[in-house]
Structures are given as structure tokens and as C-alpha cells.
Design a protein around this motif. Sequence first.
Motif, PDB file in Angstrom:
ATOM      1  N   ILE A  86      -3.260   1.176  -3.380  1.00  0.00           N
ATOM      2  CA  ILE A  86      -2.553   2.109  -2.515  1.00  0.00           C
ATOM      3  C   ILE A  86      -3.579   3.000  -1.839  1.00  0.00           C
ATOM      4  CG2 ILE A  86      -0.455   2.084  -3.925  1.00  0.00           C
ATOM      5  CD1 ILE A  86      -1.255   4.877  -4.951  1.00  0.00           C
ATOM      6  N   ALA A  87      -3.264   3.442  -0.640  1.00  0.00           N
ATOM      7  CA  ALA A  87      -4.128   4.364   0.097  1.00  0.00           C
ATOM      8  C   ALA A  87      -3.450   5.727   0.151  1.00  0.00           C
ATOM      9  CB  ALA A  87      -4.391   3.843   1.503  1.00  0.00           C
ATOM     10  N   ILE A  88      -4.236   6.778  -0.030  1.00  0.00           N
ATOM     11  CA  ILE A  88      -3.713   8.145   0.036  1.00  0.00           C
ATOM     12  C   ILE A  88      -4.510   8.919   1.071  1.00  0.00           C
ATOM     13  CG2 ILE A  88      -3.271  10.282  -1.202  1.00  0.00           C
ATOM     14  CD1 ILE A  88      -3.073   8.735  -3.780  1.00  0.00           C
ATOM     15  N   THR A  89      -3.834   9.355   2.135  1.00  0.00           N
ATOM     16  CA  THR A  89      -4.489  10.219   3.100  1.00  0.00           C
ATOM     17  C   THR A  89      -4.399  11.661   2.601  1.00  0.00           C
ATOM     18  OG1 THR A  89      -2.552  10.761   4.459  1.00  0.00           O
ATOM     19  CG2 THR A  89      -3.698   8.684   4.952  1.00  0.00           C
ATOM     20  N   GLY A  90      -5.412  12.456   2.916  1.00  0.00           N
ATOM     21  CA  GLY A  90      -5.395  13.847   2.454  1.00  0.00           C
ATOM     22  C   GLY A  90      -5.456  13.956   0.949  1.00  0.00           C
ATOM     23  N   ILE A 131      -6.881   0.651   5.701  1.00  0.00           N
ATOM     24  CA  ILE A 131      -5.647   0.425   4.928  1.00  0.00           C
ATOM     25  C   ILE A 131      -5.240  -1.043   4.841  1.00  0.00           C
ATOM     26  CG2 ILE A 131      -4.794   2.732   5.473  1.00  0.00           C
ATOM     27  CD1 ILE A 131      -2.788   1.429   7.394  1.00  0.00           C
ATOM     28  N   CYS A 132      -5.927  -1.926   5.513  1.00  0.00           N
ATOM     29  CA  CYS A 132      -5.590  -3.350   5.391  1.00  0.00           C
ATOM     30  C   CYS A 132      -5.636  -3.797   3.929  1.00  0.00           C
ATOM     31  CB  CYS A 132      -6.567  -4.184   6.219  1.00  0.00           C
ATOM     32  SG  CYS A 132      -6.225  -4.156   7.983  1.00  0.00           S
ATOM     33  N   HIS A 133      -4.710  -4.665   3.554  1.00  0.00           N
ATOM     34  CA  HIS A 133      -4.653  -5.266   2.217  1.00  0.00           C
ATOM     35  C   HIS A 133      -4.232  -4.269   1.125  1.00  0.00           C
ATOM     36  CE1 HIS A 133      -6.567  -8.578   4.233  1.00  0.00           C
ATOM     37  NE2 HIS A 133      -7.650  -7.867   4.475  1.00  0.00           N
ATOM     38  N   HIS A 134      -3.522  -3.218   1.516  1.00  0.00           N
ATOM     39  CA  HIS A 134      -2.932  -2.310   0.540  1.00  0.00           C
ATOM     40  C   HIS A 134      -1.425  -2.575   0.454  1.00  0.00           C
ATOM     41  CE1 HIS A 134      -6.772  -0.305   1.111  1.00  0.00           C
ATOM     42  NE2 HIS A 134      -6.508   0.475   0.082  1.00  0.00           N
ATOM     43  N   SER A 135      -0.834  -2.214  -0.672  1.00  0.00           N
ATOM     44  CA  SER A 135       0.605  -2.427  -0.838  1.00  0.00           C
ATOM     45  C   SER A 135       1.428  -1.231  -0.375  1.00  0.00           C
ATOM     46  CB  SER A 135       0.930  -2.739  -2.299  1.00  0.00           C
ATOM     47  OG  SER A 135       0.551  -1.670  -3.135  1.00  0.00           O
ATOM     48  N   ALA A 136       0.788  -0.071  -0.223  1.00  0.00           N
ATOM     49  CA  ALA A 136       1.509   1.123   0.220  1.00  0.00           C
ATOM     50  C   ALA A 136       0.505   2.163   0.700  1.00  0.00           C
ATOM     51  CB  ALA A 136       2.365   1.703  -0.899  1.00  0.00           C
ATOM     52  N   VAL A 137       0.997   3.044   1.564  1.00  0.00           N
ATOM     53  CA  VAL A 137       0.221   4.203   2.003  1.00  0.00           C
ATOM     54  C   VAL A 137       1.020   5.452   1.671  1.00  0.00           C
ATOM     55  CG1 VAL A 137      -0.840   5.420   3.939  1.00  0.00           C
ATOM     56  CG2 VAL A 137      -0.844   2.919   3.896  1.00  0.00           C
ATOM     57  N   VAL A 138       0.360   6.424   1.062  1.00  0.00           N
ATOM     58  CA  VAL A 138       0.947   7.741   0.815  1.00  0.00           C
ATOM     59  C   VAL A 138       0.275   8.703   1.794  1.00  0.00           C
ATOM     60  CG1 VAL A 138       1.349   9.578  -0.862  1.00  0.00           C
ATOM     61  CG2 VAL A 138       1.288   7.182  -1.620  1.00  0.00           C
ATOM     62  N   ILE A 140       9.030   5.571  -6.564  1.00  0.00           N
ATOM     63  CA  ILE A 140       9.147   5.020  -5.213  1.00  0.00           C
ATOM     64  C   ILE A 140       8.196   3.841  -5.029  1.00  0.00           C
ATOM     65  CG2 ILE A 140       8.894   5.522  -2.753  1.00  0.00           C
ATOM     66  CD1 ILE A 140       9.614   8.434  -3.414  1.00  0.00           C
ATOM     67  N   LEU A 141       6.978   3.957  -5.553  1.00  0.00           N
ATOM     68  CA  LEU A 141       6.012   2.863  -5.420  1.00  0.00           C
ATOM     69  C   LEU A 141       6.493   1.594  -6.113  1.00  0.00           C
ATOM     70  CD1 LEU A 141       2.686   4.838  -6.003  1.00  0.00           C
ATOM     71  CD2 LEU A 141       3.336   3.664  -3.882  1.00  0.00           C
ATOM     72  N   ILE A 190       1.596  -3.720   5.927  1.00  0.00           N
ATOM     73  CA  ILE A 190       1.846  -2.954   4.702  1.00  0.00           C
ATOM     74  C   ILE A 190       3.347  -2.690   4.605  1.00  0.00           C
ATOM     75  CG2 ILE A 190       1.455  -0.737   3.563  1.00  0.00           C
ATOM     76  CD1 ILE A 190      -1.336  -0.772   4.910  1.00  0.00           C
ATOM     77  N   PRO A 191       3.966  -3.017   3.491  1.00  0.00           N
ATOM     78  CA  PRO A 191       5.429  -2.968   3.440  1.00  0.00           C
ATOM     79  C   PRO A 191       6.022  -1.570   3.344  1.00  0.00           C
ATOM     80  CG  PRO A 191       4.547  -3.682   1.329  1.00  0.00           C
ATOM     81  CD  PRO A 191       3.385  -3.623   2.277  1.00  0.00           C
ATOM     82  N   ARG A 192       5.282  -0.603   2.797  1.00  0.00           N
ATOM     83  CA  ARG A 192       5.915   0.675   2.452  1.00  0.00           C
ATOM     84  C   ARG A 192       4.981   1.844   2.697  1.00  0.00           C
ATOM     85  NH1 ARG A 192       8.809   0.475  -3.231  1.00  0.00           N
ATOM     86  NH2 ARG A 192       9.824  -1.179  -2.010  1.00  0.00           N
ATOM     87  N   VAL A 193       5.535   2.923   3.248  1.00  0.00           N
ATOM     88  CA  VAL A 193       4.798   4.174   3.354  1.00  0.00           C
ATOM     89  C   VAL A 193       5.628   5.286   2.732  1.00  0.00           C
ATOM     90  CG1 VAL A 193       3.485   3.506   5.410  1.00  0.00           C
ATOM     91  CG2 VAL A 193       5.672   4.713   5.670  1.00  0.00           C
TER      92      VAL A 193
END
Length: 232
Positions: free
Chosen positions: A5-9, A47-54, A184-185, A90-93
Motif C-alpha cells: 500500500i502507498a501512503i501519501t503524507g 504507486i504502480c503495482h500497489h493494491s491501495a493508496v491511502v 477498509i483495506l 489500483i483498485p482502491r483508494v
Amino acid sequence: MKRKIAITGSNGKIGTVLKEGLKEYQITTIDRPNTDARKYEDLLNVICHHSAVVHLAWDTKTDNFRSEKINPENTIMFYNVYKAAIEAGIPRVIMASSVHADRFDNWKGPGYMSPDRMPMPDSPYGAHKVFMEALGRYFATKGLEVACIRFGGVNSENIPPMEPPEERNVWFSHGDCISLLKTILEAQSIPNNFLILNGVSNNPNRFHDITNPFNWSPKDSANAGADLQSAP
């Protein structure tokens, strides 16, 4: 293998809590100066190849519920997150909205404030968050699963404030914050690809409805404070 998963901030208050509490995931942190979410191609590449971004990144110095200002760079960041997630497959944010999207300090009921009602922002900042949610509705029609959490008060100390009472009523413990993100994840799907949830603990005088389709429920309360299970 850990899910990515990627987390911005991620260096902010909430991001710091999540980095500590979501160690079962492989976390990619997106913070300036290493990666700038205002720059679309940079964000897309990371963010490529991640399952979600927060998405937590937000300039709160100029764009907060007291400032009476908005920063268009915040718009650029959340737009980039939505668009890059679609392009990268990416399926979900999960988007960090705020309880300030719907004014709560004069709520008289009946019952609790539903996240599904027409919001009345308490500030330009709150209205900016409503726009972020609305843009999420649009991208949900493109196939992206979008969950917007209207975060209450997460603080570094993990202690509910004594005053003012309205801030105590929207306190959100570290443990409850982590458990909501995990829920949620791990959810099989987001109903209709879009959802707004209130992120507050089970405070005795809370304003907000915390029902949700995942049967998530907060464990902590501002009366009891943070207990051992709430520590990340």
C-alpha cells in the motif's frame, strides 16, 4: 508476501500512526521531497503495482478549518491520486476527508449525523474536503473503489482533549484509527464503489453516526481514554 500500500503524507499525525499500526503491509511512503504528489508522473511511477493508496497529504498550514483559505495545490494532489490510481490499475483508494466537511458543533439531533446527508461545511477547508469527496464519486463511476473517511481528532498523545467539548466529542484514538483502516483495506468490496465514513471513537457525547457496511465499531471512548488495545 505482504500486500503493498502507498501512503501519501505519511509523516503527518495520522500517517505516523498508520505506519506504526499497519506493519503487516509493505508500505511505500510518499512525502516531499522524495516524491511530490503534486507532480502527476512522479506519483504515477511510485504507486504502480500497489493494491491501495491511502491519501493523507494536505497543506494544513494554509488550508485548515480556522484559516478561511484553501490551497489549490491540495486539489491537485487529490486529483492526481484519483487519476493515477485509475491509470495504474489500483483498485482502491482511501481518502482523508474531515468531520469539518459537515458542521457538527451546533448539532442538536435527532440521532447522529449521517455521512450520507447533504453536508454543510463549517469552513472553506470543509468545503474543499466535500469537493474531494465529490470528485471521488466521479472516479467511482470509472471503476475505482473510493472510501472517504471523515477523520475526527487524531492527536500525537493519543489522549482525548479536555476542552473544548466539541473536540473531545470527535476524538479518534490511534487504535480505532488503525482498525478502521485495516477494515477498509481488507474489505472484499466497497459498496457501489463509493463510501463516506465517520472516523471517530465511541465517545459518549459524539455527534457522528459510526454505522458502516463492514460492521466496524470503535473500541475506545473519550471517557475512558486510550487503553492498551489502542496502542499501535
